[in-house]
Design a protein around this motif. Structure first.
Motif: not given
Length: 179
Positions: A51-63, A96-103, A149-152
């Motif tokens: 799982p890779m939690g997304l932040l509120p500003d990453q939620l969009r149509p077409g996800l 637009e990538r999950p935080v997990a990808c950047g870490l 932090q807990e969500h991601i």
């Protein structure tokens, strides 16, 4: 993980005969291995969802066109890999990538940073250097609220952590602070 550590080491040694640069820049791990590896985002050797939690500003149509979704705000990968992975790498802009990808290969698990041990960056970059990069990642993660932090963060079982990850003893948040 069907293969073992030594299988991956032999594979990566053939694929990467020279060490590549790994650095932290602007909230993203610049991993010189990613372009040619794509193990973490390509087809996985396990169907267990990552799982890779997304932040509120990453939620969009077409996800759902970009990710397989566990919930409306949590993407995941499994044996199919990531929907956004192409032969040239990720097709999404970094925000637009999950935080997990950047870490990655760092993962946030229950308030602490761990290092995925079979990533070529983890295997070929000195552990002391990876630990320093982990500290930089933790400082960057400190800018998020504890709720974000807990969500991601992952909540992996202890046996999975022991088998697949290196504990860095870098705390990002206190998971009991909300209790």
């Amino acid at each position: 993980m069907n293969k073992g550590f030594w299988d991956y080491l032999a594979h990566w040694q053939k694929m990467f005969p020279r060490r590549r640069t790994v650095s932290w820049r602007n909230g993203w791990l610049q991993n010189g291995y990613c372009r040619d590896c794509r193990y973490c985002c390509g087809p996985q050797d396990s169907n267990e969802p990552f799982p890779m939690g997304l932040l509120p500003d990453q939620l969009r149509p077409g996800l759902a066109n970009d990710f397989y979704l566990l919930t409306r705000d949590t993407a995941f990968m499994d044996g199919r890999g990531c929907r956004s992975c192409t032969s040239q790498g990720c097709r999404l802009p970094r925000p637009e990538r999950p935080v997990a990808c950047g870490l990655f290969p760092f993962v946030l698990n229950a308030g602490e940073l761990y290092l995925y041990q079979i990533c070529p960056a983890s295997m070929f970059t000195p552990l002391a250097q990876m630990a320093e990069l982990g500290r930089e990642a933790a400082a960057w993660l400190a800018n998020f609220s504890q709720r974000e932090q807990e969500h991601i963060a992952l909540n992996l079982p202890a046996d999975v952590l022991t088998d697949r990850y290196i504990k860095l003893h870098i705390s990002v948040y206190n998971p009991t602070a909300w209790i």
